[in-house]
Design an enzyme around this catalytic site. Structure first.
Site, PDB file in Angstrom:
ATOM      1  NE  ARG A 277      -2.561   1.054   3.493  1.00  0.00           N
ATOM      2  CZ  ARG A 277      -3.242   0.768   4.592  1.00  0.00           C
ATOM      3  NH1 ARG A 277      -4.500   0.370   4.506  1.00  0.00           N
ATOM      4  NH2 ARG A 277      -2.693   0.905   5.775  1.00  0.00           N
TER       5      ARG A 277
ATOM      6  CE  LYS B 256      -2.335   4.979   7.076  1.00  0.00           C
ATOM      7  NZ  LYS B 256      -3.612   5.428   7.599  1.00  0.00           N
TER       8      LYS B 256
ATOM      9  CD  GLU C 189     -11.888   5.916   4.479  1.00  0.00           C
ATOM     10  OE1 GLU C 189     -11.288   5.250   5.338  1.00  0.00           O
ATOM     11  OE2 GLU C 189     -11.370   6.251   3.404  1.00  0.00           O
TER      12      GLU C 189
HETATM   13  N1  PLP Z   1      -9.344   4.430   6.486  1.00  0.00           N
HETATM   14  C1  PLP Z   1      -8.490   5.413   6.827  1.00  0.00           C
HETATM   15  C2  PLP Z   1      -8.751   6.781   6.339  1.00  0.00           C
HETATM   16  C3  PLP Z   1      -7.379   5.118   7.638  1.00  0.00           C
HETATM   17  O1  PLP Z   1      -6.536   6.088   8.001  1.00  0.00           O
HETATM   18  C4  PLP Z   1      -7.183   3.798   8.069  1.00  0.00           C
HETATM   19  C5  PLP Z   1      -6.026   3.458   8.882  1.00  0.00           C
HETATM   20  O2  PLP Z   1      -4.978   3.125   8.391  1.00  0.00           O
HETATM   21  C6  PLP Z   1      -8.086   2.803   7.660  1.00  0.00           C
HETATM   22  C7  PLP Z   1      -9.165   3.164   6.870  1.00  0.00           C
HETATM   23  C8  PLP Z   1      -7.909   1.375   8.033  1.00  0.00           C
HETATM   24  O3  PLP Z   1      -6.850   0.770   7.338  1.00  0.00           O
HETATM   25  P1  PLP Z   1      -6.026  -0.421   7.973  1.00  0.00           P
HETATM   26  O4  PLP Z   1      -6.993  -1.456   8.376  1.00  0.00           O
HETATM   27  O5  PLP Z   1      -5.111  -0.862   6.898  1.00  0.00           O
HETATM   28  O6  PLP Z   1      -5.288   0.142   9.142  1.00  0.00           O
HETATM   29  C1  COI Z   2      -4.131   3.554  11.454  1.00  0.00           C
HETATM   30  O1  COI Z   2      -5.128   2.913  11.758  1.00  0.00           O
HETATM   31  O2  COI Z   2      -3.000   3.050  11.455  1.00  0.00           O
HETATM   32  C2  COI Z   2      -4.193   4.946  11.066  1.00  0.00           C
HETATM   33  O3  COI Z   2      -3.329   5.365  10.373  1.00  0.00           O
HETATM   34  C3  COI Z   2      -5.320   5.752  11.552  1.00  0.00           C
HETATM   35  C4  COI Z   2      -4.919   7.104  12.082  1.00  0.00           C
HETATM   36  C5  COI Z   2      -4.156   7.073  13.363  1.00  0.00           C
HETATM   37  C6  COI Z   2      -4.338   7.992  11.062  1.00  0.00           C
END
Ligand code: PLP
Ligand code: COI
Length: 341
Positions: free
Chosen positions: A82, A185, A221
């Site tokens: 990612r 991200k 989201e």
């Molecule tokens: N959506 C956003 C905007 C986020 O910042 C995160 C965190 O990383 C997620 C979703 C969830 O992603 P993940 O499950 O890979 O941490």
């Molecule tokens: C995460 O879940 O790792 C995120 O990046 C969410 C937030 C702290 C930005």
């Protein structure tokens, strides 16, 4: 902070300095070999692309102490993938994915004393950050980049822990538009969410549920986590159409729901209106920081829908037990998700 001064049993999600970080620089078209150095400030040109035009991306991961005493990561190769998808969108150099996993392990080992104990429920949060650190005046990608990985011991992201949170559906703010950067991200996606978060928190909500920017009808989201809901006993989550982050927890929950709970899963457009119907019985959000956080209620203006009297639902609880059980090596890791540091 010295690790002996940290109360690992009462951590929130706040910045605490640990001893070491990884740093690598990209110059003349290639990455140097990078090294683990003492945590500290870095020098950066005021003309840096990231400072002026926001050319920066990051990842979020956790190292956990498992039941076995091992320190483990969860699907770190997905974060490597990612990071590179985000890098491509922001015209930044990619980082070798195998090396990414190796250096993440090295940083965790260097900060081992900061991994919260198994029974505390905490984690060592890992933050890889890649920035355009070279100076540039016209809007164009930097020529030099800096990649840092630092760590912070954390407890739950939402202070409620595994308790249901109240969310507000926003008809005022959106987070990402079609054709934009929602799937990446990038730092630029987060600064604009601070004002909406502040406003909703002042009203007593934990976060906002963002709707799609075109019609303000379909759920995107939850600011820092992906959204799930149980409708007619099917688990639904918004489809990946470029405006939401493809969460690694999201992907894992879809697998667990289908293969371990035998649920039908759907990645589709979910109208916020569906949340107010009887057929909708549970909701939760997922993320590295949020893990699986139950949603106790959703509100839009003067309309409020409470799920399960504000308690975590049965499916939510089961998924939480499966996911955290695998992550902490209390359950068999049949999908090969856990990587020992
Ligand atoms: N959506 C956003 C905007 C986020 O910042 C995160 C965190 O990383 C997620 C979703 C969830 O992603 P993940 O499950 O890979 O941490
Ligand atoms: C995460 O879940 O790792 C995120 O990046 C969410 C937030 C702290 C930005």
């Amino acid at each position: 902070m010295e690790s002996e001064n940290i109360d690992f049993y009462n951590l929130g999600f706040e910045f605490i300095e640990t001893k070491h970080m990884f740093l690598s620089r990209y110059k003349n078209g290639e990455w140097d070999e990078g090294k683990i150095i003492p945590f500290g400030p870095i020098e950066i040109s005021p003309g840096a692309c990231v400072l002026n035009y926001g050319q920066g991306i990051f990842e979020g991961m956790k190292a956990l102490e498992a039941k076995t005493g091992d320190i483990v990561l969860f699907r770190p190769e997905k974060n490597a993938e990612r990071l590179n998808e985000s890098a491509k969108r922001m015209l930044m150099p990619t980082f070798d994915e195998q090396q990414f996993v190796e250096v993440v392990k090295e940083v965790v080992r260097a900060n081992k004393e900061y991994v919260p104990p198994y029974d505390s429920g905490g984690a060592l949060y890992i933050r890889p950050v890649l920035i355009g650190s070279g100076p540039i005046l016209g809007v164009a990608p930097a020529e030099e980049y800096t990649f840092i990985i630092f760590t912070v011991p954390v407890g739950p992201y939402f202070p409620e822990g595994f308790k249901a949170i109240d969310l507000e559906i926003s008809k005022k703010y959106t987070r990402a538009a079609p054709g934009g950067t929602g799937f990446a991200k990038t730092c630029c996606n987060y600064a604009p969410t601070m004002l909406p978060a502040k406003e909703t928190k002042a009203k007593g909500f934990a976060q906002i549920i963002y709707l799609d920017a075109s019609e303000m009808e379909y759920i995107d989201e939850v600011g820092t986590a992906n959204f799930f809901t149980l409708i007619d006993n099917k688990l639904a989550t918004p489809a990946l159409k470029g405006t939401i982050l493809p969460g690694i927890t999201r992907k894992s929950v879809l697998t667990l729901a289908e293969q371990k709970l035998g649920l039908k899963v759907e990645e589709r457009d979910i109208s916020y209106k569906e949340l107010f119907e009887e057929s909708c019985t549970e909701a939760f959000c997922t993320g590295t920081a949020a893990v699986i956080t139950p949603i106790g209620s959703v509100s839009l203006e003067d309309k409020k829908r409470v799920f399960n009297n504000g308690e975590p639902g049965e499916v939510t609880k089961k998924l939480y037990d499966f996911l955290t059980g695998i992550q902490r090596m209390e359950r068999e890791d049949e999908f090969g998700w856990v990587v020992i540091v």
